[in-house]
Design a protein around this motif. Structure first.
Motif, PDB file in Angstrom:
ATOM      1  N   TYR A 208      52.325  40.211 -41.124  1.00  0.00           N
ATOM      2  CA  TYR A 208      53.382  41.021 -40.535  1.00  0.00           C
ATOM      3  C   TYR A 208      53.067  42.733 -41.012  1.00  0.00           C
ATOM      4  O   TYR A 208      53.883  43.386 -41.526  1.00  0.00           O
ATOM      5  CB  TYR A 208      54.577  40.814 -41.078  1.00  0.00           C
ATOM      6  CG  TYR A 208      55.473  40.110 -40.338  1.00  0.00           C
ATOM      7  CD1 TYR A 208      56.179  40.721 -39.383  1.00  0.00           C
ATOM      8  CD2 TYR A 208      55.578  38.661 -39.982  1.00  0.00           C
ATOM      9  CE1 TYR A 208      57.153  40.256 -38.175  1.00  0.00           C
ATOM     10  CE2 TYR A 208      56.328  38.072 -39.014  1.00  0.00           C
ATOM     11  CZ  TYR A 208      57.238  38.550 -38.170  1.00  0.00           C
ATOM     12  OH  TYR A 208      57.887  38.192 -37.220  1.00  0.00           O
ATOM     13  N   PRO A 209      52.224  43.172 -40.314  1.00  0.00           N
ATOM     14  CA  PRO A 209      51.807  44.604 -40.361  1.00  0.00           C
ATOM     15  C   PRO A 209      52.883  45.520 -39.634  1.00  0.00           C
ATOM     16  O   PRO A 209      53.412  45.145 -38.959  1.00  0.00           O
ATOM     17  CB  PRO A 209      50.459  44.892 -39.774  1.00  0.00           C
ATOM     18  CG  PRO A 209      50.458  43.849 -38.748  1.00  0.00           C
ATOM     19  CD  PRO A 209      51.100  42.595 -39.528  1.00  0.00           C
ATOM     20  N   LYS A 210      53.339  46.698 -40.239  1.00  0.00           N
ATOM     21  CA  LYS A 210      54.269  47.432 -39.646  1.00  0.00           C
ATOM     22  C   LYS A 210      54.071  47.843 -38.142  1.00  0.00           C
ATOM     23  O   LYS A 210      52.755  48.409 -38.280  1.00  0.00           O
ATOM     24  CB  LYS A 210      54.751  48.679 -40.696  1.00  0.00           C
ATOM     25  CG  LYS A 210      55.566  48.084 -41.958  1.00  0.00           C
ATOM     26  CD  LYS A 210      55.832  49.076 -42.966  1.00  0.00           C
ATOM     27  CE  LYS A 210      56.599  48.518 -43.985  1.00  0.00           C
ATOM     28  NZ  LYS A 210      57.196  49.607 -45.037  1.00  0.00           N
TER      29      LYS A 210
ATOM     30  N   LEU B 176      49.792  49.240 -34.602  1.00  0.00           N
ATOM     31  CA  LEU B 176      50.334  48.620 -35.911  1.00  0.00           C
ATOM     32  C   LEU B 176      49.324  49.274 -37.077  1.00  0.00           C
ATOM     33  O   LEU B 176      48.302  49.876 -36.847  1.00  0.00           O
ATOM     34  CB  LEU B 176      50.012  47.093 -35.876  1.00  0.00           C
ATOM     35  CG  LEU B 176      50.576  46.404 -34.775  1.00  0.00           C
ATOM     36  CD1 LEU B 176      49.957  44.925 -34.778  1.00  0.00           C
ATOM     37  CD2 LEU B 176      52.130  46.174 -35.054  1.00  0.00           C
ATOM     38  N   GLU B 177      50.022  49.448 -38.295  1.00  0.00           N
ATOM     39  CA  GLU B 177      49.181  49.898 -39.388  1.00  0.00           C
ATOM     40  C   GLU B 177      47.917  49.090 -39.436  1.00  0.00           C
ATOM     41  O   GLU B 177      47.895  48.114 -39.291  1.00  0.00           O
ATOM     42  CB  GLU B 177      50.173  49.991 -40.633  1.00  0.00           C
ATOM     43  CG  GLU B 177      50.485  48.598 -41.123  1.00  0.00           C
ATOM     44  CD  GLU B 177      51.222  48.446 -42.238  1.00  0.00           C
ATOM     45  OE1 GLU B 177      51.762  49.516 -42.695  1.00  0.00           O
ATOM     46  OE2 GLU B 177      51.517  47.404 -42.601  1.00  0.00           O
ATOM     47  N   GLY B 178      46.944  49.901 -40.178  1.00  0.00           N
ATOM     48  CA  GLY B 178      45.550  49.167 -40.403  1.00  0.00           C
ATOM     49  C   GLY B 178      44.787  49.293 -39.132  1.00  0.00           C
ATOM     50  O   GLY B 178      43.926  48.569 -39.305  1.00  0.00           O
TER      51      GLY B 178
ATOM     52  N   LYS C 294      45.120  48.457 -36.049  1.00  0.00           N
ATOM     53  CA  LYS C 294      45.594  47.403 -35.177  1.00  0.00           C
ATOM     54  C   LYS C 294      46.171  47.748 -33.957  1.00  0.00           C
ATOM     55  O   LYS C 294      47.282  48.789 -33.910  1.00  0.00           O
ATOM     56  CB  LYS C 294      45.955  46.133 -35.972  1.00  0.00           C
ATOM     57  CG  LYS C 294      45.229  45.729 -37.155  1.00  0.00           C
ATOM     58  CD  LYS C 294      45.881  44.408 -37.700  1.00  0.00           C
ATOM     59  CE  LYS C 294      45.281  44.295 -39.282  1.00  0.00           C
ATOM     60  NZ  LYS C 294      43.943  44.034 -39.251  1.00  0.00           N
TER      61      LYS C 294
END
Length: 361
Positions: free
Chosen positions: A194-196, A233-235, A237
């Protein structure tokens, strides 16, 4: 002596019957009451399902005055927020059907109140209980794929548009996004941890729902039947998401995870015009990787099982209450799911990319 939990059900439609039957299969649960805003509907529901001793109410606040341990929220989407917040403030644990709410702000308040009251707020995503869904999560989180930088999910029914409350914007809030798209998002986001989400650029339409050739309630159809979005997405992605209730195509493609060391491809189970989306099981799992500079395709066997995944989610809610465990499918996670749907609808409306901001709770 077995501890008997008292459970209430708010809403008495089709999904409420599934909850009631799940509780009836448990020897440590009593359905103490049912509430529905339509006069007489809760009483008819109690009689039809043989809920001995259960009381009927037209107002959910009257139901909440009973000595209840938890409630199942089975209302139309628009009422998820108010009934959940009222239940939490009445010191009841909550299992709310998907989607979490209609808007991100509503979802934020639900999660805030659950935290404030120290009560469970869990959301009804039963596909998580399919062992094949769990296997996919294990593979992605194991690191075998390396750094997963891209995911693709969604699905499409050639024909599979519901009616009634599902197509009324005032009751449902959204169409295909809220009905089946949320399952696709949970499949991928849960596997990724569940990345933000950071930004969304989206397009939605309702060409089929508003055409009387394809839908008997075309003149009442107010929501989207198709949507596509690119979500950062964060990271580092990115998620490519697409969903459809109806289309002139057999598929919108598989769910994909692309990693630096391997890739994973999933196809949904089922066949026919209402299949092709992730509200059911997994049909196939394939991994693509390199061994000694050779391209290798590995078929991962799909497990056959007899688990009733719907009953499993209801049982997990009961166990969490009895044993003081955290929410099985936490509202905090599904708030991210809700934020993406909220962002998709906002982006589609203004025709450009939007930022997503989820407050710290």
């Amino acid at each position: 002596m077995t501890q008997i939990l008292n459970i209430g059900i708010i809403g008495s439609g089709g999904i409420a019957a599934a909850h009631a039957r799940a509780y009836l299969d448990m020897n440590d649960v009593k359905i103490a009451g049912v509430a529905d805003v339509i006069p007489g509907k809760a009483e008819e529901f109690i009689k039809r399902l043989g809920l001995e001793g259960a009381q009927a109410f037209d107002d959910h606040k009257d139901l909440l005055e009973l000595d209840l341990d938890g409630v199942s929220i089975c209302t139309p989407n628009v009422a998820h927020h108010r009934t959940s917040v009222d239940s939490l403030l009445a010191d009841k644990h909550v299992l709310v059907e998907k989607p979490l709410a209609v808007t991100l702000d509503q979802g934020v308040e639900m999660v805030q109140v659950a935290k404030q009251q120290q009560k469970i707020l869990t959301v009804g995503f039963q596909p998580r209980y399919d062992p094949n869904m769990q296997a996919v999560k294990d593979i992605v989180r194991s690191g075998e794929l390396g750094n997963v930088y891209y995911a693709q999910t969604g699905g499409g029914r050639r024909r599979g548009m519901p009616g009634g409350t599902f197509v009324n914007k005032g009751l449902a809030g959204a169409g295909a996004m809220a009905d089946i798209g949320c399952y696709s998002l949970d499949l991928v986001l849960n596997a990724l941890g569940y990345p933000k989400p950071l930004t969304v650029s989206a397009f939605t339409s309702n060409h089929f729902g508003t055409n009387s050739i394809y839908h008997p309630e075309a003149d009442k159809f107010e929501v989207e039947d198709f949507g596509v979005a690119m979500i950062r997405l964060e990271g580092g992605k990115v998620l490519n998401f697409k969903i459809s209730w109806a289309m002139h195509m057999d598929s919108l493609g598989p769910t994909l995870f692309l990693g630096t060391d391997g890739g994973l491809k999933l196809t949904p189970a089922g066949s026919g015009p209402w299949s092709g989306v992730w509200d059911g099981g997994i049909g196939s799992i394939s991994m693509y990787h390199d061994i000694n500079n050779h391209h290798v395709d590995t078929t991962i066997p799909v497990q056959t099982h007899t688990i009733d995944i719907f009953k499993a989610k209801v049982r997990d809610f009961v166990v969490a209450i009895k044993e003081g465990k955290p929410a099985p499918i936490p509202g905090e996670e599904i708030l991210i799911n809700q934020a993406i749907i909220d962002g998709i609808l906002r982006s589609s409306e203004i025709g450009k990319e939007v930022d997503i901001h989820i407050p710290v709770i």
